[in-house]
Every structure is written in C-alpha cells, then in structure tokens.
Design a protein around this motif. Structure first.
Motif, PDB file in Angstrom:
ATOM      1  N   UNK A   1       0.767  -1.228   0.000  1.00 52.97           N
ATOM      2  CA  UNK A   1       0.000   0.000   0.000  1.00 52.97           C
ATOM      3  C   UNK A   1       0.806   1.291   0.000  1.00 52.97           C
ATOM      4  N   UNK A   2       1.755   1.465   0.919  1.00 53.14           N
ATOM      5  CA  UNK A   2       2.497   2.728   0.970  1.00 53.14           C
ATOM      6  C   UNK A   2       3.228   3.058  -0.328  1.00 53.14           C
ATOM      7  N   UNK A   3       3.951   2.069  -0.884  1.00 57.13           N
ATOM      8  CA  UNK A   3       4.676   2.305  -2.140  1.00 57.13           C
ATOM      9  C   UNK A   3       3.718   2.597  -3.288  1.00 57.13           C
ATOM     10  N   UNK A   4       2.639   1.840  -3.339  1.00 61.68           N
ATOM     11  CA  UNK A   4       1.688   1.997  -4.437  1.00 61.68           C
ATOM     12  C   UNK A   4       1.007   3.356  -4.377  1.00 61.68           C
ATOM     13  N   UNK A   5       0.562   3.751  -3.212  1.00 60.44           N
ATOM     14  CA  UNK A   5      -0.099   5.054  -3.077  1.00 60.44           C
ATOM     15  C   UNK A   5       0.854   6.191  -3.411  1.00 60.44           C
ATOM     16  N   UNK A   6       2.100   6.060  -2.993  1.00 63.22           N
ATOM     17  CA  UNK A   6       3.097   7.089  -3.316  1.00 63.22           C
ATOM     18  C   UNK A   6       3.277   7.203  -4.829  1.00 63.22           C
ATOM     19  N   UNK A   7       3.323   6.055  -5.498  1.00 66.50           N
ATOM     20  CA  UNK A   7       3.476   6.053  -6.957  1.00 66.50           C
ATOM     21  C   UNK A   7       2.238   6.633  -7.643  1.00 66.50           C
ATOM     22  N   UNK A   8       1.057   6.358  -7.109  1.00 69.53           N
ATOM     23  CA  UNK A   8      -0.161   6.951  -7.658  1.00 69.53           C
ATOM     24  C   UNK A   8      -0.096   8.475  -7.576  1.00 69.53           C
ATOM     25  N   UNK A   9       0.299   8.974  -6.429  1.00 71.05           N
ATOM     26  CA  UNK A   9       0.353  10.435  -6.242  1.00 71.05           C
ATOM     27  C   UNK A   9       1.338  11.084  -7.214  1.00 71.05           C
ATOM     28  N   UNK A  10       2.395  10.363  -7.519  1.00 71.23           N
ATOM     29  CA  UNK A  10       3.404  10.885  -8.441  1.00 71.23           C
ATOM     30  C   UNK A  10       3.005  10.677  -9.903  1.00 71.23           C
ATOM     31  N   UNK A  11       1.812  10.108 -10.125  1.00 73.73           N
ATOM     32  CA  UNK A  11       1.324   9.786 -11.478  1.00 73.73           C
ATOM     33  C   UNK A  11       2.307   8.860 -12.203  1.00 73.73           C
ATOM     34  N   UNK A  12       2.957   7.992 -11.422  1.00 75.61           N
ATOM     35  CA  UNK A  12       3.949   7.075 -11.984  1.00 75.61           C
ATOM     36  C   UNK A  12       3.425   5.652 -12.092  1.00 75.61           C
ATOM     37  N   UNK A  13       2.154   5.435 -11.733  1.00 77.59           N
ATOM     38  CA  UNK A  13       1.590   4.092 -11.718  1.00 77.59           C
ATOM     39  C   UNK A  13       0.099   4.189 -12.044  1.00 77.59           C
ATOM     40  N   UNK A  14      -0.395   3.198 -12.814  1.00 79.15           N
ATOM     41  CA  UNK A  14      -1.808   3.191 -13.199  1.00 79.15           C
ATOM     42  C   UNK A  14      -2.638   2.189 -12.412  1.00 79.15           C
TER      43      UNK A  14
END
Length: 341
Positions: free
Chosen positions: A74-87
């Motif tokens: 969760x933490x890594x994924x949410x961080x990547x979402x915020x950075x628009x680096x993950x779909x």
C-alpha cells in the motif's frame, strides 16, 4: 491515544471529508470500451502477476503496452499513484480505504480471496518468548505491534474486537510491518505480540521456538486482495479498457498458479525471490487455493464492516463502500476464467 495522534486523526478526517465528497459521484458510468485503443500504455505494479503471466505465456495475449513497475504494498503503491507514476497496483484490503481518507481517490477493480480463509490465513500472531498467550482474550495487558493503515494493523483491531477488548486494554506499539521488523521486535521483547506473515511465520518459530516463542491462530478472515487504480486512470476510456483486459488476464494468472504449484515454487519463490525450496513449499501451503468471486455483494459487505471498524477505532469519517469499487469491473475476472475453460 496521544494529543499528537488525536490531532493527526482529526486532520486526516478533514482530508477524508474533502476526498469523499469530491469522489462520491466521480465513478464513470460510461461502458467500458470493447477493445483497447491502439497506443494505450499502462504502468502496472503487480510483480506476482507479471511473473505468472510470463511463465504461463498469457503475457502474449496483452493487446497494449505494459511498463512493469517493481512496486508492491500500500504505501509504495499510493506514493506512486500520487506521483502519477503508476496506473494500477495489487494490494490487500486496507490501502484503498486509507487512500480515500487521505485525499487520494482510488477504486478497487478486481478482488481475490482464499477458498478456505480460516484454514489458510495470511497472518498468524507471533508471541514473544516467555509470554503466555493461548487465546485472543490473553491479549489483555499486552504490548502489540501495530501498523495503522496496513492489513496487519486492521487484523489487530479485529482480534481485539473478537476478544471483547478495547484499545485501552492493551498497549499498541506503532511499528512498520516491513521486512523482519516484527520478528525482531518479538525476539527482543520490544513487543509481546505481533502479526506475522509469509516466510516470517516459519522463520520466527524455527529460530525462536527453542527459546519459548510461539504462534497463535486467530480464526479471523484476513485474506482479501485487490487490484486498485486511481480515479483519473479509470476516467480515461483507453486506460480503463486496458485495465479491463488486464483484470481478465490477472484472474487467469491466479488460476494458473493454483494449477502449477511446482513451477511457481521453482521459478518465482526460488528463482525470482531467492527463497529456499522449503520456504517456497511453505508459502504455497500457506496460501492454499486462490479464487475470484463473480459477485461482490459479500465482498462489499465485509469491506464496509472494515471501513466502519477503522473509522470507529482510529477516528476517521466513515463512508459508503460504493465509493471505492468500480462496478463496471465486477464480472470481468470470473467471466475471463469461464471463457478460458
């Protein structure tokens, strides 16, 4: 709870009000496109499915480009979402709930569970050497490792409720549930109890059992797993269509792993994760069979109970589970399995 914790909870609740009100009607009603438009690209954080698709050959059925990201949790994924680096990412039950409380609008688009969740739980409670805990009721007065915002923390709250205990009946020690933090905290008697998962269960009891360490089965359901994506990705028709295709292949990858445990142990747990064969065999046995339900009615009911529990215990504003499920995807995983058989 300390003044700092109360203030943090209050600030998060204010954020949650904004996030929930802003996303309440955000789910797209438009039907998913029947084909993925040319040139569509998804960045996916789902390492296990990536490997299963490669081993099974299902990756050849992808009609869009995938940029695989070695991101999980969760933490890594949410961080990547915020950075628009993950779909899209693969997580347990809790991250999507907390994301919406923290002004990150996301929705669940696929769900899997254990066929027998009580016989094949994800976590066991590790008990520190010399600590006498034989049931959940024995948690009273103990120091328990706690990771709010993660599945392990929610399991602790569920265990307390199941035992008829309040948070005030125990001491919750906030620790990150990463790597071997919990086993070390138990071994050093920093905490009396901690939820352990994966190979840490086996390794903890093998290493510290001779010193008096033990494990406790909790008898609670702890098996939900999801694919989830940010609302802005789901609002993109091309990406939403690609996600729909991916959900189908994700379900078929789960079934392939169910049917090919020996290959999975050799190529994923040993070959990619660097575990011993014994650890790999243990994990396959631990997980049991994964299934993909065709209906989310019970899934949502349990999810709503979790939202309500966390809201009550941690001071957040409750909201409707409908706000974090994209119903357009509900039937896709099971339909892909049925079609492939």
């Amino acid at each position: 709870m300390t003044f700092k914790s109360n203030l943090k909870a209050a600030l998060f609740s204010l954020l949650a009000l904004g996030a929930v009100s802003g996303t309440a009607n955000a789910q797209a009603d438009a039907p998913l496109l029947s084909k993925v438009p040319p040139g569509t690209v998804l960045t996916i954080g789902d390492p296990e499915t990536q490997k299963a698709l490669e081993l099974s050959g299902l990756d050849k059925e992808l009609t869009f480009k995938v940029n695989w990201a070695n991101i999980s949790g969760g933490p890594q994924t949410s961080e990547a979402f915020r950075a628009k680096a993950l779909d899209v990412g693969a997580v347990a039950e809790i991250p999507s709930i907390f994301a919406n409380w923290n002004n990150l609008p996301v929705r669940n688009i696929a769900y899997s569970e254990h066929r027998n969740p009580i016989a094949n739980p994800i976590y066991r409670f590790g008990i520190a050497p010399g600590v006498n805990v034989k049931s959940l009721a024995d948690f009273r007065g103990k120091r328990i490792a706690f990771s709010p915002g993660q599945a392990q923390g929610t399991l602790v709250l569920r265990a307390l409720r199941a035992a008829g205990l309040q948070k005030s009946d125990v001491t919750l020690i906030e620790l990150p549930s990463t790597s071997d933090v919990y086993p070390k905290a138990l071994a050093s008697r920093q905490v009396d109890i901690a939820p352990l998962g994966g190979v840490n269960i086996r390794r903890y009891i093998n290493q510290y059992g001779p010193e008096g360490a033990s494990l406790l089965e909790h008898g609670l359901r702890d098996d939900p797993a999801h694919l989830y994506a940010p609302q802005w990705v789901l609002d993109d028709p091309a990406k939403a269509a690609a996600l729909a295709e991916y959900v189908g292949l994700w379900a078929r990858a789960i079934e392939w792993v169910n049917q090919n445990p020996e290959i999975w142990i050799k190529e994923y747990y040993v070959g990619q994760q660097g575990l011993s064969r014994e650890d790999g065999e243990y994990l396959v046995h631990l997980e049991g069979e994964q299934i993909v339900p065709a209906d989310w009615t019970e899934v949502k009911k349990r999810h709503q109970e979790t939202i309500n529990l966390l809201a009550q215990e941690l001071g957040y504003e409750p909201y409707s589970v409908e706000q974090i499920f994209d119903n357009r995807f509900e039937k896709l995983a099971a339909a892909a399995l049925a079609k492939s058989q």
